[in-house]
Design a protein around this motif. Structure first.
Motif, PDB file in Angstrom:
ATOM      1  N   GLU A   1     -91.480  14.044  10.022  1.00 45.05           N
ATOM      2  CA  GLU A   1     -92.116  14.565   9.484  1.00 45.05           C
ATOM      3  C   GLU A   1     -93.692  14.473   8.808  1.00 45.05           C
ATOM      4  OE1 GLU A   1     -92.382  14.622   4.422  1.00 45.05           O
ATOM      5  OE2 GLU A   1     -90.630  15.165   5.020  1.00 45.05           O
ATOM      6  N   LYS A   2     -93.943  13.162   9.700  1.00 47.97           N
ATOM      7  CA  LYS A   2     -94.525  11.903   9.427  1.00 47.97           C
ATOM      8  C   LYS A   2     -95.538  12.265  10.711  1.00 47.97           C
ATOM      9  CE  LYS A   2     -96.284  10.581   6.260  1.00 47.97           C
ATOM     10  NZ  LYS A   2     -97.133  10.921   5.311  1.00 47.97           N
ATOM     11  N   SER A   3     -94.763  12.748  11.974  1.00 49.64           N
ATOM     12  CA  SER A   3     -95.078  12.488  13.449  1.00 49.64           C
ATOM     13  C   SER A   3     -95.220  10.871  13.711  1.00 49.64           C
ATOM     14  CB  SER A   3     -96.260  13.035  13.339  1.00 49.64           C
ATOM     15  OG  SER A   3     -95.872  14.724  12.830  1.00 49.64           O
ATOM     16  N   ILE A   4     -94.217   9.998  13.058  1.00 54.97           N
ATOM     17  CA  ILE A   4     -94.091   8.721  13.578  1.00 54.97           C
ATOM     18  C   ILE A   4     -92.740   8.596  14.695  1.00 54.97           C
ATOM     19  CG2 ILE A   4     -96.007   8.343  12.385  1.00 54.97           C
ATOM     20  CD1 ILE A   4     -93.443   6.551  10.562  1.00 54.97           C
TER      21      ILE A   4
ATOM     22  N   LEU B   1     -91.659  -2.121   9.386  1.00 53.56           N
ATOM     23  CA  LEU B   1     -92.063  -2.507   7.560  1.00 53.56           C
ATOM     24  C   LEU B   1     -93.104  -1.393   7.502  1.00 53.56           C
ATOM     25  CD1 LEU B   1     -90.612  -2.437   5.378  1.00 53.56           C
ATOM     26  CD2 LEU B   1     -90.654  -4.765   4.943  1.00 53.56           C
ATOM     27  N   GLN B   2     -93.869  -2.580   8.519  1.00 50.95           N
ATOM     28  CA  GLN B   2     -95.501  -2.574   7.885  1.00 50.95           C
ATOM     29  C   GLN B   2     -95.771  -0.959   8.480  1.00 50.95           C
ATOM     30  OE1 GLN B   2     -98.249  -4.537   8.736  1.00 50.95           O
ATOM     31  NE2 GLN B   2     -99.736  -2.826   9.157  1.00 50.95           N
ATOM     32  N   GLN B   3     -95.240  -0.719   9.829  1.00 51.77           N
ATOM     33  CA  GLN B   3     -95.599   0.943  10.052  1.00 51.77           C
ATOM     34  C   GLN B   3     -94.867   1.884   8.860  1.00 51.77           C
ATOM     35  OE1 GLN B   3     -92.824   2.390  12.991  1.00 51.77           O
ATOM     36  NE2 GLN B   3     -94.548   4.496  14.290  1.00 51.77           N
TER      37      GLN B   3
ATOM     38  N   LEU C   1     -97.295   5.605   2.357  1.00 54.06           N
ATOM     39  CA  LEU C   1     -99.289   5.810   1.898  1.00 54.06           C
ATOM     40  C   LEU C   1    -100.015   6.625   2.255  1.00 54.06           C
ATOM     41  CD1 LEU C   1     -98.849   2.049   0.883  1.00 54.06           C
ATOM     42  CD2 LEU C   1     -97.980   3.825  -0.364  1.00 54.06           C
ATOM     43  N   ASN C   2     -99.964   6.829   3.696  1.00 50.05           N
ATOM     44  CA  ASN C   2    -100.719   7.269   4.196  1.00 50.05           C
ATOM     45  C   ASN C   2    -102.480   6.756   4.722  1.00 50.05           C
ATOM     46  OD1 ASN C   2     -99.608  10.147   4.010  1.00 50.05           O
ATOM     47  ND2 ASN C   2    -100.283  10.404   1.974  1.00 50.05           N
ATOM     48  N   ILE C   3    -101.875   5.584   4.873  1.00 54.30           N
ATOM     49  CA  ILE C   3    -102.723   5.069   5.192  1.00 54.30           C
ATOM     50  C   ILE C   3    -102.616   4.155   6.655  1.00 54.30           C
ATOM     51  CG2 ILE C   3    -104.617   4.317   3.901  1.00 54.30           C
ATOM     52  CD1 ILE C   3    -102.367   1.927   3.229  1.00 54.30           C
ATOM     53  N   ARG C   4    -102.105   5.208   8.034  1.00 51.55           N
ATOM     54  CA  ARG C   4    -101.704   4.328   8.723  1.00 51.55           C
ATOM     55  C   ARG C   4    -101.721   3.617   9.875  1.00 51.55           C
ATOM     56  NH1 ARG C   4     -99.584   9.293  12.673  1.00 51.55           N
ATOM     57  NH2 ARG C   4     -98.568   9.659  10.462  1.00 51.55           N
ATOM     58  N   GLY C   5    -101.690   2.529  10.286  1.00 54.94           N
ATOM     59  CA  GLY C   5    -102.464   1.841  11.141  1.00 54.94           C
ATOM     60  C   GLY C   5    -102.849   0.761  10.189  1.00 54.94           C
ATOM     61  N   THR C   6    -103.614   0.640   8.417  1.00 54.29           N
ATOM     62  CA  THR C   6    -104.147  -0.138   8.685  1.00 54.29           C
ATOM     63  C   THR C   6    -102.647  -1.143   7.455  1.00 54.29           C
ATOM     64  OG1 THR C   6    -104.864   1.119   6.781  1.00 54.29           O
ATOM     65  CG2 THR C   6    -105.140  -1.040   6.152  1.00 54.29           C
TER      66      THR C   6
END
Length: 460
Positions: free
Chosen positions: A257-260, A270-272, A278-283
């Motif tokens: 669903e989130k393309s990851i 867990l970070q990823q 939260l829709n802030i991928r990579g933060t």
């Protein structure tokens, strides 16, 4: 001297930037290395030219601005952080319960803060500490909504006759920290005969660290909330809203669903996972403003079909010499669980590994948790006290046969010894050792929460 407006006051405060306390001091106070509060007094008396006082109103009463002088430090990685929480005013338990937030002693005194950040450096005399930044701080709308709920949490405990159970872990940004020379610094409370530790309102060390990163280092932060949300939801409820659409889905379904790509064995899993949902991928989670300010730490929990994790939950490795010599109030274990909130990200298996070796992991939800004060001052303190006694008497190490080889056993508290926590190895291998206070060498050990206890705290 009376400062007629904020512009005049801030202009004066900016003149201190780059100066040392030795250069500012006109009173000779700087020569007393042991005096508490002396740096703030030097700024009040020698820089702003007003008499030292302990009035209930803000320091610059005509402007409604409170002065606070606060230290920051440079970490090994080059980042900066607050050296300590920012202690504000003493909480009068009897008076505060009669107030609303708008008339509270906290808001009356601290709604506008003139913060003067100075650099604390170990082994450097106080006279050589230097003012880095003067900043007029007013709480953002988002912060204020969280702080209002924190205040309500603190006052509701007092109204329930539970001021003696207050803990910094109860709240998000605004804490009720202990304030007194010793643990005997207690006060009466209005709805209970049990004496309560004297406490003061404070902005948590994590909040001050985030503020310093933004103000002094000019670091960019990412926010995941807004004021309109926080007017109707608590911070935890807001988090639940963000994560709830994914509850009951497998990790594979979420990944699609989130393309990851999700690798649960990766240290960055867990970070990823959190930043993606939260829709802030990579933060980095440390760059999410709310998590950083609230000192929220993250832990993965994987429940077996019986509702209990397979593994106990590990924390930092133990320095046994510190444990043997420190006081309870200053111990890492007390301070960590009193001041830290944990976000448990909970997954569950619906089949046993025996039934299906290829079983799937389902997302069950999140739990924002802090250890209750009764537990901290109960079983956790008992564990720490008995452990300290054992370390000072000498740990028993015994070589025992284990399978085809041998292992070294010890008499430190193990799993299920108290229903809460225990000590067990956390090392690269058997040769990764640390010295005990009695000189013996032992495989590095960590503090662990019992898996059964973790299961009992998670009610999703």
């Amino acid at each position: 001297m009376i400062y007629e407006n904020e512009t005049q006051l801030l202009y004066k405060a900016k003149e201190a930037e780059g100066l040392t306390f030795g250069e500012i001091d006109k009173s000779g106070r700087i020569t007393n290395e042991n005096a508490k509060g002396q740096l703030g007094q030097i700024i009040e008396e020698s820089f702003f030219d007003y008499a030292i006082n302990s009035i209930a109103e803000a320091d610059f009463e005509n402007l409604g601005i409170e002065l606070k002088v606060t230290p920051i430090k440079t970490n090994k990685n080059g980042s900066i952080s607050a050296k300590e929480r920012l202690v504000l005013n003493i909480i009068n338990y009897h008076h505060e319960v009669t107030k609303s937030f708008g008339t509270s002693s906290f808001w009356s005194k601290n709604q506008s803060l003139l913060l003067m950040f100075y650099e604390w450096i170990p082994e450097v005399k106080r006279a050589d500490y230097r003012i880095l930044k003067s900043h007029l701080h007013r709480f953002s709308e988002e912060d204020l909504e969280i702080i209002k709920r924190d205040w309500e949490m603190i006052v509701s405990k007092i109204r329930d006759g539970r001021a003696h159970e207050l803990s910094e872990g109860d709240t998000v940004y605004l804490g009720a920290c202990t304030k007194g020379a010793t643990k005997k610094s207690v006060r009466s409370q209005p709805y209970s005969k049990i004496p309560a530790m004297q406490r003061a309102y404070s902005l948590k060390q994590s909040y001050m660290s985030t503020l310093a990163r933004k103000v002094v280092s000019k670091e960019a932060m990412v926010s995941i909330s807004n004021a309109s949300q926080l007017k109707t939801q608590s911070f935890e409820e807001m988090l639940q809203t963000k994560f709830s659409p994914y509850i009951g889905k497998t990790l594979d379904e979420i990944a699609q669903e989130k393309s990851i790509e999700i690798n649960t064995k990766s240290k960055g899993f867990l970070q990823q996972f959190i930043s993606t949902l939260l829709n802030i991928r990579g933060t980095s989670l440390n760059d999410i403003e709310e998590f950083s300010k609230a000192n929220i730490q993250f832990k993965t929990v994987r429940l077996e079909p019986n509702g209990i994790p397979r593994e106990h939950m590990s924390f930092k490795n133990i320095n046994f010499n510190d444990w043997a010599s420190e006081d309870w109030e200053e111990s890492w274990i007390k301070q960590n669980f009193e001041e830290t909130k944990y976000l448990f990200v909970v997954f569950e298996y619906k089949e046993s590994e025996k039934v299906n070796p290829e079983r799937k992991l389902f997302f069950k939800g999140i739990k924002l948790w802090n250890m209750p004060m009764q537990e901290i001052e109960g079983r956790l303190k008992d564990f720490w006290t008995s452990g300290k006694q054992l370390l000072n008497e000498g740990v028993t190490l015994e070589r025992k046969k284990w399978g085809s080889g041998y292992r070294i056993s010890n008499n430190l508290p193990g799993p299920s010894s108290n229903g809460l926590c225990h000590v067990r190895p956390k090392a690269k291998d058997g040769s990764d050792k640390i010295k005990l206070p009695d000189g013996q060498m032992i495989t590095k050990q960590a503090f662990w929460l019992d898996r059964e206890y973790i299961a009992s705290t998670i009610s999703l």
